[in-house]
Design a protein around this motif. Structure first.
Motif, PDB file in Angstrom:
ATOM      1  N   GLY A 119       0.796  -1.219   0.000  1.00  0.00           N
ATOM      2  CA  GLY A 119       0.000   0.000   0.000  1.00  0.00           C
ATOM      3  C   GLY A 119       0.829   1.270   0.000  1.00  0.00           C
ATOM      4  N   THR A 120       2.007   1.219  -0.642  1.00  0.00           N
ATOM      5  CA  THR A 120       2.818   2.435  -0.755  1.00  0.00           C
ATOM      6  C   THR A 120       3.241   2.610  -2.203  1.00  0.00           C
ATOM      7  N   ASP A 121       3.259   3.860  -2.668  1.00  0.00           N
ATOM      8  CA  ASP A 121       3.735   4.095  -4.032  1.00  0.00           C
ATOM      9  C   ASP A 121       5.189   4.590  -4.030  1.00  0.00           C
ATOM     10  N   TRP A 122       5.855   4.425  -2.901  1.00  0.00           N
ATOM     11  CA  TRP A 122       7.285   4.716  -2.840  1.00  0.00           C
ATOM     12  C   TRP A 122       8.046   3.468  -3.246  1.00  0.00           C
ATOM     13  N   VAL A 123       9.159   3.670  -3.947  1.00  0.00           N
ATOM     14  CA  VAL A 123       9.994   2.523  -4.291  1.00  0.00           C
ATOM     15  C   VAL A 123      11.452   2.949  -4.389  1.00  0.00           C
ATOM     16  N   LYS A 124      12.297   2.156  -3.746  1.00  0.00           N
ATOM     17  CA  LYS A 124      13.734   2.312  -4.007  1.00  0.00           C
ATOM     18  C   LYS A 124      14.034   1.418  -5.197  1.00  0.00           C
ATOM     19  N   LEU A 125      14.376   2.070  -6.288  1.00  0.00           N
ATOM     20  CA  LEU A 125      14.521   1.369  -7.553  1.00  0.00           C
ATOM     21  C   LEU A 125      15.958   0.870  -7.738  1.00  0.00           C
ATOM     22  N   GLU A 126      16.103  -0.445  -7.813  1.00  0.00           N
ATOM     23  CA  GLU A 126      17.403  -1.045  -8.110  1.00  0.00           C
ATOM     24  C   GLU A 126      17.261  -1.903  -9.357  1.00  0.00           C
ATOM     25  N   VAL A 127      18.106  -1.631 -10.324  1.00  0.00           N
ATOM     26  CA  VAL A 127      18.201  -2.506 -11.496  1.00  0.00           C
ATOM     27  C   VAL A 127      19.680  -2.810 -11.686  1.00  0.00           C
ATOM     28  N   ILE A 128      20.006  -4.055 -11.399  1.00  0.00           N
ATOM     29  CA  ILE A 128      21.412  -4.455 -11.291  1.00  0.00           C
ATOM     30  C   ILE A 128      21.911  -5.044 -12.609  1.00  0.00           C
ATOM     31  N   ALA A 129      23.170  -4.747 -12.933  1.00  0.00           N
ATOM     32  CA  ALA A 129      23.719  -5.245 -14.199  1.00  0.00           C
ATOM     33  C   ALA A 129      24.132  -6.715 -14.092  1.00  0.00           C
ATOM     34  N   ASP A 130      24.683  -7.092 -12.957  1.00  0.00           N
ATOM     35  CA  ASP A 130      25.120  -8.481 -12.788  1.00  0.00           C
ATOM     36  C   ASP A 130      25.313  -8.756 -11.306  1.00  0.00           C
ATOM     37  N   GLU A 131      25.383 -10.034 -10.966  1.00  0.00           N
ATOM     38  CA  GLU A 131      25.452 -10.411  -9.547  1.00  0.00           C
ATOM     39  C   GLU A 131      26.833 -10.192  -8.943  1.00  0.00           C
ATOM     40  N   ARG A 132      27.837 -10.081  -9.810  1.00  0.00           N
ATOM     41  CA  ARG A 132      29.189  -9.981  -9.280  1.00  0.00           C
ATOM     42  C   ARG A 132      29.490  -8.579  -8.775  1.00  0.00           C
ATOM     43  N   THR A 133      29.134  -7.588  -9.550  1.00  0.00           N
ATOM     44  CA  THR A 133      29.447  -6.214  -9.136  1.00  0.00           C
ATOM     45  C   THR A 133      28.269  -5.553  -8.419  1.00  0.00           C
ATOM     46  N   LEU A 134      27.075  -6.050  -8.664  1.00  0.00           N
ATOM     47  CA  LEU A 134      25.855  -5.436  -8.119  1.00  0.00           C
ATOM     48  C   LEU A 134      25.731  -3.961  -8.511  1.00  0.00           C
ATOM     49  N   LEU A 135      26.451  -3.574  -9.558  1.00  0.00           N
ATOM     50  CA  LEU A 135      26.374  -2.186 -10.012  1.00  0.00           C
ATOM     51  C   LEU A 135      25.093  -1.983 -10.811  1.00  0.00           C
ATOM     52  N   PRO A 136      24.549  -0.780 -10.777  1.00  0.00           N
ATOM     53  CA  PRO A 136      23.314  -0.524 -11.519  1.00  0.00           C
ATOM     54  C   PRO A 136      23.547  -0.541 -13.031  1.00  0.00           C
ATOM     55  N   ASP A 137      22.520  -0.955 -13.750  1.00  0.00           N
ATOM     56  CA  ASP A 137      22.542  -0.884 -15.210  1.00  0.00           C
ATOM     57  C   ASP A 137      21.944   0.470 -15.594  1.00  0.00           C
ATOM     58  N   PRO A 138      22.761   1.384 -16.121  1.00  0.00           N
ATOM     59  CA  PRO A 138      22.272   2.755 -16.320  1.00  0.00           C
ATOM     60  C   PRO A 138      21.103   2.842 -17.303  1.00  0.00           C
ATOM     61  N   VAL A 139      21.129   2.031 -18.326  1.00  0.00           N
ATOM     62  CA  VAL A 139      20.089   2.132 -19.352  1.00  0.00           C
ATOM     63  C   VAL A 139      18.763   1.590 -18.835  1.00  0.00           C
TER      64      VAL A 139
END
Lengths: 269, 269, 269, 269
Positions: free
Chosen positions: D98-118
């Motif tokens: 029931g919340t429209d807040w979201v911490k958005l994570e889109v990860i490029a790979d499991e090794r670096t856990l860095l975000p995928d910018p696109v």
């Protein structure tokens, strides 16, 4: 011996082999004579030329200098803000200069001169599909570097810090993350201010370094160019030589065990 | 041109001129053959030998290597913990080797191998009065460096970080404070781990760099020695060339003003 | 809980226990009112006063402020260049203020304000023998710190960077070397510019931090004093809490194994 | 006074005001009891929960803990590798919590856990259009941060270094470039290892800090949480207080001009 070691360690980009790991830019020099001296002292074999400059005379002269020094021309797309502009500029360059190599720059804004990651990736994909050998100027994001490689770029050129800032490599950790996974040459592009920055880039696993302002705007450009030539070699050799590990505490180079007694009659050797 | 620039920029210590700005140590090499290759590749003209080692055979051999390569011997007092021990060792060295040069080391303890500032200054004063050309290994304290110069040392040799640690120059700010006031050569001693450390030392105004473990304990000592030779040259030239200032924001090397229109009929050059 | 944790972790110097780990200086404040607000906001229980200032009115007022706030006075020997001057100043302070505590400063020159290691050690020894509780301002040399402890100092106060420079801790490695061996409190003295510098000092094992300019010359001194109070607490608690190790690569806080399927009918929790 | 200063400086995200500038994560704690103690000690008012974890019991319990402590839940999309997955996960979270807040994570790979910018930018745009309050986990690229703000994100959450690495802010310069242009709150996300990292983030202009491993995996989580609470306050106050400028040389806090003569009859105050 030194010669041999270096010779056996040539750089290959897009199937072309280079003896020098220093890529130069032509912007920032006070005049063509200074530029020629600097390029000559640097030993570079590959130099960028901005395709979107106005003055045909000057540009023509830059090309003459490169031709005279036998340096391969690498047209860049400096001043482009969208994928469309960059692709068009690259195609004009191919037509005008007869090369399908391009240093791809797609800038987000004039203030930071930082690359636009979305437009850059888009342009890179289009140009690779169009048969170009693409060397993209990118930020230091390991993920974007990987994507650029995946779409077929011949090298990736992450920035150490903003163009012309002379702040060196702000994030060596990211460079390590990039070079330890890349299968194409990683080339430091932008940010180097002095020789130690360049040596560090090579130690971190970069295959080459791209320089412009650090040389052309130095107080004595030719001397700095010569410095950078040595710095690239130093860093590359150090990378190959395998440095000592870092230790929190000291380690004697001359072990203290078994010290000679201080007997004046019996020197220790 | 490069050659001339370097030649005109020789290093002078205690009235003696050197073409190389790399001082080497002999500790840490796996064997004499590797040591000889490394010293040769480094181009050094001045190399330290520890006077308090036990094995006469080995030491004799080190001296033979230096003689064969035409490298000047710089005896050191490694392993001395008091001014008295160091002075005695220096005098033994003078007698045995026929040189009044000494790299003065007075160590506080075996764990840190850091210099003892009080004993060091005491020994330096005594040895200068006794006619020695004294090159003291010191911490990076600008005040102690000044005191050592004031008592007549021919150079000062601050450490970048503990011996053999490979941590580089932990406090570049102190090196700047030292080099901007010193009137004798400042020589980085201890701590360098790789080429960029050495280049940085020279950029900060050091006149030379002293290395042992970084070369002799590298995976490929001769290759690292060659790297360091280039690094010293790179750093020295960069220091002389006058680097660009650091900027918080970007500065275009190819100014954005007056960009060419993207007219396919009229390439910009 | 927080209260208890802090209370159980009091600082003891020379047998006296303090609830605050922030030692303040009084120099640099624009006026007494600002100084009083800053001292109050800092929560300090120990504050230095320079004994060699001319104006009796001002100094008297500073002492009144400290008395009003219930802060213990720590006389310092700022402005002394020799052991003799410092010893005399300490004795005058003892007579005038009725305290045998002294923050010992023996400066090498006015330009760097760096301590003179030889004179400092000499003065420390004399004052300890004379019954003083000596807190010496020293450089960051682990050897000198050890010597000062060995002659009986109640604490050692290494500088992070030159007085008033705001450059923070230039050599955290030296601080680690000092704190891991010291058996008396190690107190960062000089160089802190902002809160993260102070937190870092405590994380490196300092028992307390001494501040003057960073607070009194900040744009809003009382606000900065309050910041520093929190920074000391933060750094101390972090030191005690045991930080996570540094890793080259990522470590998921939310493990990726066993991810829920994206079934809209079955939310994962 | 301190209280008031802090109170008057509340954080606002998406129209909601928070008294605490510390956002916590729930991953990494050994058990729920430890987690509850840590969250309580941190003073956080906003805490993320991973939506794609398997164990319904555990997740349910985490939500109970947050409810008991009165902490607002911020669902995140950890474990999503594409924009599509992230959007779907956000919608499931909205439905379930029931919340429209979201911490958005889109990860490029499991090794670096860095975000995928696109993928990240794509997902952010979709979610904003769908009415979400989007807080994206991003790299430290100032250009991407700007783009995320431009598509309507309520904050941007750049990483200091890879998740769980404890390497702190690897590139403070990029953080400065981001915070000096952003018009939404900038929140450090990932990489903080200890209190000084957190203080630095706030000094660089971050509006808040997000922590998980640094607290939950510390040796004493509740103590570290308390440390971090102070660190955020310290850094925020320091940012507002206006630090002293950095100087290459020393600046006396107690001016040397007009020193008292060392006359034992006339103390200087």
């Amino acid at each position: 011996m030194a010669q041999t070691a270096v010779d056996a360690d040539a750089l290959t980009i897009g199937g072309v082999t280079f003896g020098s790991r220093l890529i130069m830019g032509t912007g920032g020099a006070p005049n063509l004579e200074v530029l020629e001296q600097a390029l000559s002292a640097s030993g570079t074999e590959l130099t960028t030329v901005a395709m979107r400059r106005l003055d045909p005379t000057t540009q023509g002269s830059v090309l003459s200098v490169l031709a005279r020094l036998g340096i391969r021309v690498l047209p860049n797309t400096a001043g482009c803000f969208t994928a469309g502009e960059a692709v068009l500029t690259a195609r004009l360059a191919r037509e005008a200069l007869g090369t399908d190599w391009v240093k791809l720059e797609v800038i987000a804004d004039e203030r930071t001169l930082l690359p636009d990651p979305v437009e850059l990736l888009d342009a890179a994909e289009t140009l690779v599909d169009d048969g170009f050998v693409v060397l993209p100027y990118t930020n230091d994001d390991p993920v974007l570097a990987r994507k650029l490689e995946d779409v077929g770029c011949a090298a990736v050129m992450p920035l150490g810090s903003p163009i012309g800032s002379g702040l060196g490599i702000r994030n060596p950790h990211n460079f390590q993350l990039i070079t330890e996974r890349a299968t194409v040459p990683v080339i430091l592009d932008a940010g180097a201010g002095t020789a130690s920055d360049v040596a560090l880039a090579m130690e971190l696993g970069c295959a080459a370094v791209m320089l412009a302002s650090a040389v052309t705007r130095a107080q004595r450009p030719a001397l700095m160019a010569e410095s950078m030539r040595h710095a690239v070699t130093a860093g590359r050799l150090a990378h190959r030589a395998g440095r000592i590990p870092r230790r929190h505490h000291a380690l004697a180079s001359s072990p203290e065990e078994g010290l000679a007694t201080l007997d004046p009659e019996r020197p220790a050797f």
